[in-house]
Design a protein around this motif. Sequence first.
Motif, PDB file in Angstrom:
ATOM      1  N   ASP A 362       0.828  -1.211   0.000  1.00 23.68           N
ATOM      2  CA  ASP A 362       0.000   0.000   0.000  1.00 23.68           C
ATOM      3  C   ASP A 362       0.859   1.257   0.000  1.00 23.68           C
ATOM      4  N   GLY A 363       0.318   2.324  -0.619  1.00 22.07           N
ATOM      5  CA  GLY A 363       0.973   3.624  -0.576  1.00 22.07           C
ATOM      6  C   GLY A 363       2.160   3.789  -1.492  1.00 22.07           C
ATOM      7  N   LEU A 364       2.324   2.894  -2.444  1.00 24.58           N
ATOM      8  CA  LEU A 364       3.449   2.962  -3.381  1.00 24.58           C
ATOM      9  C   LEU A 364       2.935   3.108  -4.806  1.00 24.58           C
ATOM     10  N   PRO A 365       3.748   3.663  -5.718  1.00 18.97           N
ATOM     11  CA  PRO A 365       3.386   3.562  -7.130  1.00 18.97           C
ATOM     12  C   PRO A 365       3.116   2.110  -7.500  1.00 18.97           C
ATOM     13  N   THR A 366       2.153   1.904  -8.354  1.00 14.26           N
ATOM     14  CA  THR A 366       1.653   0.543  -8.597  1.00 14.26           C
ATOM     15  C   THR A 366       2.729  -0.425  -9.065  1.00 14.26           C
ATOM     16  N   ASP A 367       3.733   0.064  -9.793  1.00 10.78           N
ATOM     17  CA  ASP A 367       4.741  -0.863 -10.319  1.00 10.78           C
ATOM     18  C   ASP A 367       5.771  -1.281  -9.274  1.00 10.78           C
ATOM     19  N   LEU A 368       5.757  -0.652  -8.093  1.00 16.17           N
ATOM     20  CA  LEU A 368       6.683  -1.033  -7.027  1.00 16.17           C
ATOM     21  C   LEU A 368       6.086  -2.056  -6.066  1.00 16.17           C
ATOM     22  N   ARG A 369       4.822  -2.324  -6.169  1.00 18.48           N
ATOM     23  CA  ARG A 369       4.158  -3.175  -5.196  1.00 18.48           C
ATOM     24  C   ARG A 369       4.665  -4.622  -5.249  1.00 18.48           C
ATOM     25  N   GLY A 370       4.901  -5.161  -4.065  1.00 16.21           N
ATOM     26  CA  GLY A 370       5.337  -6.548  -3.956  1.00 16.21           C
ATOM     27  C   GLY A 370       6.808  -6.730  -3.683  1.00 16.21           C
ATOM     28  N   ARG A 371       7.582  -5.666  -3.798  1.00 13.96           N
ATOM     29  CA  ARG A 371       9.013  -5.779  -3.509  1.00 13.96           C
ATOM     30  C   ARG A 371       9.232  -5.787  -1.997  1.00 13.96           C
ATOM     31  N   PHE A 372      10.468  -6.070  -1.580  1.00 15.71           N
ATOM     32  CA  PHE A 372      10.824  -6.108  -0.168  1.00 15.71           C
ATOM     33  C   PHE A 372      11.820  -4.992   0.139  1.00 15.71           C
ATOM     34  N   TYR A 373      11.440  -4.145   1.091  1.00 11.53           N
ATOM     35  CA  TYR A 373      12.330  -3.041   1.471  1.00 11.53           C
ATOM     36  C   TYR A 373      11.805  -2.429   2.763  1.00 11.53           C
ATOM     37  N   ASN A 374      12.711  -2.135   3.674  1.00 16.94           N
ATOM     38  CA  ASN A 374      12.354  -1.451   4.910  1.00 16.94           C
ATOM     39  C   ASN A 374      13.056  -0.100   4.934  1.00 16.94           C
ATOM     40  N   PRO A 375      12.352   0.992   4.565  1.00 17.12           N
ATOM     41  CA  PRO A 375      13.010   2.302   4.522  1.00 17.12           C
ATOM     42  C   PRO A 375      13.489   2.783   5.886  1.00 17.12           C
ATOM     43  N   LYS A 376      12.942   2.203   6.969  1.00 15.84           N
ATOM     44  CA  LYS A 376      13.395   2.577   8.300  1.00 15.84           C
ATOM     45  C   LYS A 376      14.673   1.847   8.706  1.00 15.84           C
ATOM     46  N   ARG A 377      15.033   0.822   7.933  1.00 18.59           N
ATOM     47  CA  ARG A 377      16.265   0.070   8.200  1.00 18.59           C
ATOM     48  C   ARG A 377      17.081  -0.052   6.919  1.00 18.59           C
ATOM     49  N   PRO A 378      17.610   1.070   6.420  1.00 16.72           N
ATOM     50  CA  PRO A 378      18.350   1.022   5.148  1.00 16.72           C
ATOM     51  C   PRO A 378      19.571   0.109   5.188  1.00 16.72           C
TER      52      PRO A 378
END
Length: 482
Positions: A362-378
């Motif tokens: 949720d809250g991402l451009p549609t083509d980014l959905r489903g990837r794995f990333y934690n922006p709080k833990r770069p």
Amino acid sequence: MPERVGAGQGDLVEVCVVDRVRPVAPDKFSRAFRQRDRGLVGMEVALRGKRVRLAPTHMLASNLRFDRARDSFLEKSGATVDDLAADGRLLSFSARQYLLPGGGEGARLRLFRGGPVIAPMPSAGEDRAGDLADGIGQWMVDNLSAEGALPYKYWPSQGAESPSDNAIRQFLATRSLAQLGELRGSADMREAARRNLRFNLNRYFQDIGGGRGAIVEETGAKLGAAALAALTILESPARQEFLPALTKLAAGVASLADHEHGFRTFFFPPERDGANWNFYSGEALLFWAEALRRGADCAPSLEQCADVFARCRARHCEARNPAFVPWHTQACTSLFAHSGRLEFVDFAFEISDWLLPMQQWDGLPTDLRGRFYNPKRPEFGPPHASSTGVYLEGFADAAALARAVGDHARASTYDRAIRRGLRSLRQLQFRDERDAFYVSRKKRVMGALRTEVYDNAVRVDSAAHALTAAIKIMRPMEFAAG
């Protein structure tokens, strides 16, 4: 319109229609031109009578970062960032993107970040795992050299291969291609995988004494490389041909078992020992587990595996890291399939549940959905096709494990993560000419995966992890009844 630029039948014309132009203050550059905006936002830079306008699709096709585009303009103009701030103009703009077929064929295609968007859910009859796998397999076969080598990294924007290499990632590809050859019953793929395995062993395998073998690179000899090379041979239909190497590699892996950390991670140099523990300990334990499950002569005992498992579990719980999760999930699944011990099930679920919130939706451009990333833990690493692929390998085994023990709610949760991850990987795949309309050497990329939707570099481990994940999804781990 296509005819006006000389486009004929079979041609595609790219069109960008500019809208929403905005001035950008010099101190707001990084906010206006974020990495994930590449392909969605264009840039205009003007100074001293010179101007350059770069469409969003140009940024993609050139694999060009915003700061490098600005700095290139300034360098050619003999100016600095301060000059631009004082006397120049910097604009950002979005653009509606289209592909128009030449020769009056078909309708125009609306693009999002230079390509069609994969829907959140597959359509009726769509086989995302199968289509993903077959595309990657074809890319591997098409790009295998006569000697048996696969390209490590390819830049579509330059039409060139990187001179760098990585043995672990090469053996991942060898293994996944052999798996697909078996799944599809393809003699050509099996032969391609055998040639690739022979090439990689000839290039990297060395006898390091004491009955041990290792995979040796310029930077040293890694536990993970030895384990994955051994696992690739163990699973290969051509295993007998490479049995001497398997025996020595297995001895090498066993020699790095450690009573404190589970495994040491480097044969040499000694100063690197301990690096990449989260990756290599799981790769080694997975090799041990599969050797045990398959009844190989080189297999350790179940108690040896359980001892290393316990030490790795304790160390992970002290400092959790997502890189640890998929490898140890697969190892636990294999160990449970052999032994039926529930401690392996419990830990696989624990670490898989911990990883789940890293998947973005949720809250991402549609083509980014489903990837794995934690922006709080770069420090956990950037989003990457390779990461999504290896995480799906773990979730595919975790889902099979959940079904085997009757945990249907957890299986459903993992299946949702798998569906979402497949959406992401298919988005990153060069599926047809519409995804690769700007690529001059299309055969070099067709079926491969881009690193991210805004980074079109192709890497062999991205393909390998995605392929192995797709195969695990299509052919789940089987467990003995009872």
